[in-house]
Design a protein around this motif. Structure first.
Motif: not given
Length: 233
Positions: A129-135, A138-139
């Motif tokens: 649900s978090m998805n590393i690419d999305n993290v 966001v950063l």
């Protein structure tokens, strides 16, 4: 490759862990219960044999006292056979206890593994649900927003209008000239001359002639003068 992928790396998909079915768990519980029942049955059989062994031993003693050695020997043989059976019962009870403990340990291990597997599945779902690419995105957005905010603060803090045309170096030079002028004025001003005069002491007031005269009159004379003044009015 993203920062998180570099940090954690990529792993091959592990083989799924088979969860214990309800029927398998029930079978384990039923088997443990069956072993408990068998142990209780063997314990009852063991207690009965111990009583029979004591009875045969007592009977052999009585027959031996009566001189019936053959019958006494027969009682001892029965006693020996029952003692052998008693030993076998002890061994079977020990095997049952070992088997039950093994099943109970396996059951506990399966339950723990099942709980850990469930926790791992929940953790995987959370990561998906978090998805590393999305993290990473966001950063990046946070860093970009911070940079923009710093630029805005620099623009807002920069002087504008007439204050932007002022030369700070020129103002600092003017301030230094003012300080130098004030210092020169202080040095040229004459120092004050100290005075050693002692202030004159106040002398007591000298009473006037009228005060002396009034002080010399008696109270009766003063009262008479006041009465004459009233009559004159």
């Amino acid at each position: 490759m993203s920062m998180f992928k570099k940090l954690f790396g990529s792993k091959e998909a592990a083989a799924p862990i088979q969860q214990p079915t309800v029927s398998a768990a029930n079978k384990t519980i039923n088997c443990i219960q069956n072993l408990d029942d068998q142990e209780q049955t063997l314990e009852k059989r063991k207690n009965l044999l111990e009583k029979k062994i004591d009875a045969e031993l007592q009977r052999a003693r009585e027959l031996n006292k009566q001189g019936k050695k053959n019958q006494a020997l027969l009682c001892l043989k029965k006693k020996k056979l029952m003692e052998n059976e008693l030993t076998n019962l002890d061994n079977m009870i020990l095997r049952i206890v070992e088997q039950r403990q093994m099943l109970e340990g396996q059951r506990t291990t399966v339950e723990v593994m099942s709980a850990m597997h469930g926790a791992a599945q929940v953790g995987k779902a959370n990561l998906k649900s978090m998805n590393i690419d999305n993290v990473d995105k966001v950063l990046d957005d946070i860093r970009e927003a911070n940079e923009q905010m710093e630029q805005i603060q620099q623009v807002l803090g920069a002087p504008t209008g007439m204050s932007a045309d002022l030369d700070e170096d020129e103002l600092l030079n003017e301030l230094e000239e003012m300080e130098a002028t004030d210092l020169d004025a202080e040095l040229l001003e004459p120092a004050p001359v100290p005075t050693n005069r002692v202030p004159a002491a106040k002398l007591p007031a000298v009473p006037t002639q009228k005060a002396k005269t009034e002080a010399a009159k008696s109270p009766e004379e003063l009262e008479l003068e006041a009465l004459q003044a009233e009559m004159a009015l």
